[in-house]
Design a protein around this motif. Structure first.
Motif, PDB file in Angstrom:
ATOM      1  N   HIS A   1       0.851  -1.184   0.000  1.00 29.64           N
ATOM      2  CA  HIS A   1       0.000   0.000   0.000  1.00 29.64           C
ATOM      3  C   HIS A   1       0.892   1.241   0.000  1.00 29.64           C
ATOM      4  O   HIS A   1       1.870   1.312   0.761  1.00 29.64           O
ATOM      5  N   PRO A   2       0.579   2.244  -0.839  1.00 27.87           N
ATOM      6  CA  PRO A   2       1.457   3.421  -0.919  1.00 27.87           C
ATOM      7  C   PRO A   2       1.582   4.196   0.391  1.00 27.87           C
ATOM      8  O   PRO A   2       2.546   4.940   0.579  1.00 27.87           O
ATOM      9  N   SER A   3       0.620   4.029   1.300  1.00 26.07           N
ATOM     10  CA  SER A   3       0.721   4.728   2.589  1.00 26.07           C
ATOM     11  C   SER A   3       1.871   4.205   3.426  1.00 26.07           C
ATOM     12  O   SER A   3       2.286   4.862   4.387  1.00 26.07           O
ATOM     13  N   HIS A   4       2.388   3.020   3.097  1.00 28.80           N
ATOM     14  CA  HIS A   4       3.504   2.449   3.848  1.00 28.80           C
ATOM     15  C   HIS A   4       4.849   2.934   3.326  1.00 28.80           C
ATOM     16  O   HIS A   4       5.898   2.534   3.851  1.00 28.80           O
TER      17      HIS A   4
ATOM     18  N   THR B   1       7.377   6.143   2.237  1.00 29.33           N
ATOM     19  CA  THR B   1       7.681   7.572   2.346  1.00 29.33           C
ATOM     20  C   THR B   1       8.856   7.878   1.437  1.00 29.33           C
ATOM     21  O   THR B   1       9.964   7.377   1.643  1.00 29.33           O
TER      22      THR B   1
ATOM     23  N   LYS C   1       7.622   1.180   5.793  1.00 31.69           N
ATOM     24  CA  LYS C   1       7.166   0.801   7.136  1.00 31.69           C
ATOM     25  C   LYS C   1       5.879   0.029   6.973  1.00 31.69           C
ATOM     26  O   LYS C   1       4.774   0.566   6.968  1.00 31.69           O
TER      27      LYS C   1
ATOM     28  N   GLU D   1      11.063  -0.847  10.191  1.00 38.01           N
ATOM     29  CA  GLU D   1      11.247   0.192   9.180  1.00 38.01           C
ATOM     30  C   GLU D   1      12.590   0.007   8.464  1.00 38.01           C
ATOM     31  O   GLU D   1      13.624  -0.153   9.112  1.00 38.01           O
TER      32      GLU D   1
ATOM     33  N   VAL E   1       3.630  -1.388  -6.202  1.00 36.47           N
ATOM     34  CA  VAL E   1       2.357  -0.688  -6.051  1.00 36.47           C
ATOM     35  C   VAL E   1       1.708  -0.678  -7.430  1.00 36.47           C
ATOM     36  O   VAL E   1       2.213  -0.040  -8.352  1.00 36.47           O
TER      37      VAL E   1
ATOM     38  N   PHE F   1      -2.972   1.334  -7.533  1.00 39.82           N
ATOM     39  CA  PHE F   1      -3.250   2.757  -7.387  1.00 39.82           C
ATOM     40  C   PHE F   1      -2.737   3.479  -8.627  1.00 39.82           C
ATOM     41  O   PHE F   1      -2.050   2.892  -9.466  1.00 39.82           O
TER      42      PHE F   1
END
Length: 945
Positions: free
Chosen positions: A584-587, A589, A608, A614, A656, A659
């Motif tokens: 998921h792109p939210s993981h 940074t 992460k 991490e 990914v 998305f």
């Protein structure tokens, strides 16, 4: 003296000055000449000595700009021979003088105030019987004061002065290129051309101010800048006139007015534009000269088609609009809505269009990733360059369609049915929804040993028609990982499940003998029953029913290739889902850009994920505006990397794909590409450490070779280095799987080949094997031992040459390079041979002490006599730059070594004393000086045999 004539013709460049005369010892005489009475100023004292007769004009006022005037004289001179006895004192010339003043001095006269201008001699002499009139013009220059006097001196001539005309020259008023210029006084003889600024005529403008030069002769020359008639006006003669009715001109230019184009409103006089008629428009890129155009009509004949082999996909096609509105820039866009019952909503980003959903120039588009058993409404809009300016809705065609295909079911559970020391029987269940659908799918079972210590992971793949299987020929007391998923007849894959099962030990075999005997008897009976059924079916029909699929366990139990080419999948997205984990792109940074690839930028980032520590990662991105093919090509590298698991192969963390912005996530290598890392640390590592790096690269290539995989682009730039200086093979953009032919070759379908790293047979015949990778590994070895030097330097054609040994290269390492570069590919070592050979060198460091012969005359990077253009080095800094040692320029300057002659005298101790400490740098400079001394040496290439 006569008064100057003031009646000057129009346009004349002569501007006269008027004056009277002041008589000193001259006489006024009335004469008849050609029938006319003339008054002349005369003097004729030829018989007297020391004559000094003067005639002065009255005060002549000067125009401020007229610094140069012309004096035209008409006079008669008697022939001195016509006087008896006076030839000794008689003269035939007069003198012209000038005196400047700011005010009239009246009759005051002083000879010292006058400056001589010229001595004037006649062309024609008057005799006793005939008068001859002379005309002479002289220039009086550099006049500065408000006015001046002219004076004429006689020293003993018999002369009659008939007229004097004084004038100056001007450039007349004129109009050129619609710019008007006023009358201007000409400049003096020694002055520059006089620059005159002009003004545009009425209704004309100019981007730069017009100007022109006035010459000393009163002529206009070199006009600069021109005026142009304003919008709505055109040039007529030397003026700007309004455009007539029905004509227009949109800009200030030299063009003529044009009639209003089609579908526009005609205007009155002086029109700058012709606006569009109602219902017609112009695009932003259209000019006022273009006709207006209407909107295109709706696309026609919108249809959707699909096949069983393309489940989840639709091909939309349509015909162009019947009316294009008079434009050729027609494009199309597609919008999608999905309806589940009475609820409709936009399809969202999940739906993919190939090549795109907007800006289409072709009348077809492929739509994929559609769900089954839903109604989809597709709207196709026709656009042109004027659609954005039209207030009404665009022209559209809509189509509602549904997809009906059977999705592969989801595996819900896996369980162990029975196990022995050499076999495992397992079964699984599928989702209840799938049980009521037609059975248009089979199962794909993959299993492998769960051995974390092995460098090679081998999968066995079985294609099954039922939801259970018994796997034999297994090792006792060994754990195996099983993964099963349903595969549709169209190639689509359902979600998979993976479980671990373990065979029993040999000790349990004795206790189960009775059960085995009973099972064998039961199995024999069952086999007889199956044979009877098969014979019965064969009698009824030779062809099996269409819903059954033959089970060929003998073939399927053979281990297949461990690498699966993602390009063999009909839908490349399936390969990505199969071999790469979705993140998921939210993981993720993204922190900073560290490079750029073929498809987009590369970032350093942080991953992460839930339940994981991490970690730093490299994030490859896909640039905006990509097509579906570019997306598939981008993700195909992840499909390849996801199948590898080795410490010297770059590790894929995941992808990914679900998305909008696709990404590939890999482990982060702190020291970047190997070639740049070595160049940045030139000469800092000993040979033992460099050979250790080569050993890691060879181990990674052995792993790929064992998987029947050819890299095709092995080079130091495609090797990444982490913070412990561990090297890992990366960049699988050119890689392909080997075919099953006896030689294991692959023929490329085109594209660029990295010539400097590629084996001869791959260049000549585009045949790639693991042996061609070995050749490339030999080039990588040379790059590493040469600290990132470019192979073959600047040679445009490397064919026929072997690379010479780099400086300080161990002889054993260079010999291995030569073995990798054998012309006969069958004689080159394999990676399975190279790894133990490098291990042997590392276990015996003394074997690296023998250095291969190094000749600076052969190494093109150390020129022996001159710079790159063949001329001797002009400075010490130029020489240091040629051997990439320019960081020591200041050291040489401080030591006073500023000429190449001084460099030639240096020894090793001298080089150390000026501050060169690194052994590799010290040797490079020393070897270069050796090459400079041997100026008779020539390049000695080693030919490939």
């Amino acid at each position: 003296m006569q008064r100057a004539d003031r009646s000057v013709p129009q346009g004349s460049v002569f501007a006269p000055l008027t004056f009277c005369c002041f008589l000193l010892q001259w006489e006024v005489v009335q004469r008849t000449l050609n029938g006319s009475q003339l008054y002349t100023y005369s003097v004729c004292n030829v018989g007297e000595r020391e004559q000094d007769n003067w005639l002065r004009t009255t005060f002549i006022q000067r125009q401020p700009a007229a610094s140069r005037v012309f004096v035209e004289l008409q006079f008669i001179v008697r022939d001195c021979t016509s006087f008896d006895g006076a030839t000794l004192t008689c003269k035939e010339t007069i003198n012209l003088f000038v005196s400047e003043a700011d005010a009239d001095v009246g009759t005051t006269f002083r000879k010292g105030q006058f400056k001589k201008v010229a001595t004037i001699a006649p062309d024609e002499i008057t005799g006793k019987n005939e008068l001859r009139i002379n005309t002479e013009t002289r220039v009086v220059d550099n006049l500065l004061r408000k006015g001046f006097y002219l004076a004429f001196q006689d020293n003993g001539a018999c002369v009659a002065l008939l007229s004097v005309r004084v004038y100056y020259k001007t450039c007349p008023a004129t109009v050129q290129s619609l710019a008007s210029f006023k009358e201007t006084v000409a400049a003096g003889e020694n002055k520059d051309l006089r620059k005159v600024i002009g003004e545009c005529v009425d209704n004309a403008v100019s981007e730069e101010q017009p100007w022109i030069f006035c010459t000393v002769d009163g002529e206009w020359v070199v006009p600069v800048g021109q005026c142009q008639c304003k919008a709505g006006y055109e040039k007529v003669d030397n003026a700007c006139k309004e455009c007539p009715e029905g004509f227009f001109k949109p800009t200030a230019s030299g063009d003529s007015c044009q009639p209003c184009p089609a579908y526009t409103q005609k205007q009155g006089t002086g029109a700058e534009s012709c606006p569009c008629l109602e219902g017609f428009y112009r695009a932003q890129t259209d000019s006022e000269m273009d006709p207006c155009s209407g909107l295109p009509s709706a696309p026609r004949n919108l249809v959707a088609s699909t096949t069983q082999l393309s489940a989840g996909k639709l091909l939309l096609s349509w015909s162009p609009p019947e009316d294009t509105g008079g434009r050729s820039d027609i494009t199309y866009s597609v919008e999608c809505q999905r309806c589940d019952g009475l609820v409709c909503q936009t399809c969202g980003e999940k739906i993919r269009y190939d090549p795109s959903s907007s800006g289409l120039t072709d009348t077809r588009v492929s739509v994929s990733e559609l769900d089954a058993h839903l109604n989809y409404t597709f709207t196709v809009e026709a656009h042109s360059g004027v659609s954005a300016y039209a207030p009404q809705l665009p022209s559209t065609s809509a189509l509602t369609t549904s997809l009906h295909y059977t999705e592969p079911p989801k595996i819900t559970t896996m369980r162990l049915v029975e196990r022995t020391p050499t076999s495992l029987s397992i079964s699984w269940d599928v989702s209840p929804k799938a049980r009521v659908q037609p059975r248009a799918f089979r199962y794909e079972l993959m299993y492998r040993k769960n051995d974390a210590n092995s460098d090679v992971t081998t999968y066995t793949v079985l294609i099954l028609d039922k939801d259970s299987v018994q796997v034999s020929d297994l090792a006792p007391a060994t754990a195996y990982m099983f993964r099963v998923q349903a595969v549709g007849i169209d190639g689509s894959h359902g979600s998979s499940m993976e479980e671990q099962f373990e065979t029993s030990s040999e000790d349990s075999l004795t206790t189960n003998n009775t059960a085995v005997i009973f099972g064998a008897a039961l199995g024999g009976a069952a086999m007889l029953f199956i044979v009877a059924v098969v014979l019965f079916l064969r009698r009824r029909s030779v062809t099996p029913p269409p819903h059954l699929y033959p089970l060929v366990f003998t073939e399927q139990l053979k281990p297949l290739k461990t690498y699966v080419d993602p390009h063999t999948y009909e839908d490349p997205n399936t390969a990505v889902m199969k071999f790469a984990a979705e993140i998921h792109p939210s993981h993720i940074t993204k922190q900073k850009v560290i490079g750029a690839g073929e498809f987009g930028e590369v970032y350093r980032g942080i991953l992460k994920a839930p339940g994981r520590k991490e970690v730093a990662v490299a994030v490859k991105t896909l640039k905006p505006g990509y097509s579906e093919k570019q997306r598939q090509d981008f993700l195909s590298e992840a499909s390849i990397m996801g199948q590898f698991s080795h410490q010297n192969i770059i590790r894929l963390e995941g992808v990914v794909t679900k998305f909008k912005h696709a990404m590939i996530i890999t482990e982060y290598m702190e020291n970047g590409a190997l070639d740049r890392f070595l160049r940045d640390h030139d000469g800092e590592f000993p040979s033992f450490q460099l050979v250790g790096m080569l050993r890691g690269i060879a181990a990674g290539m052995k792993y790929l070779s064992d998987m029947s995989y050819v890299h095709r682009d092995l080079a130091a730039r495609n090797i990444l280095v982490n913070n412990t200086m561990e090297c890992k093979v990366s960049d699988f953009g050119l890689s392909r799987v080997l075919e099953d032919d006896p030689e294991g070759t692959y023929t490329t379908s085109g594209g660029k080949i990295p010539i400097r790293w590629t084996a001869p047979e791959a260049i000549a015949y585009r045949k790639f094997t693991s042996a061609s990778d070995v050749w490339s590994f030999g080039i990588v070895m040379w790059e590493v031992m040469a600290f990132g030097e470019r192979p073959y330097w600047d040679m445009s054609n490397k064919r026929g040459f072997r690379l010479p040994a780099p400086m300080d290269c161990p002889s054993a390492v260079y010999q291995l390079m030569l073995q990798c570069w054998l012309q006969d590919r069958s004689k080159r070592p394999k990676f399975g041979d190279i790894v133990p050979l490098l291990d042997k060198l590392l276990r015996s460091p003394d074997s690296l002490k023998t250095i291969a012969d190094f000749d600076p005359r052969i190494s093109i990077r150390l020129p022996s006599t001159s710079g790159s253009d063949g001329s001797p080095f002009r400075s010490v800094s130029e020489w240091l730059e040629s051997i990439k040692m320019s960081q020591y320029s200041e050291n040489f300057n401080r030591a006073g070594v500023v000429t190449m002659d001084q460099v030639m005298q240096m020894k090793n101790e001298d080089i150390k004393n000026i501050g060169v400490r690194l052994p590799g740098h010290l040797k490079r400079i020393a070897y270069s000086i050796l090459g400079l001394k041997d100026q008779t040496s020539t390049l000695s290439p080693i030919l490939i045999v």
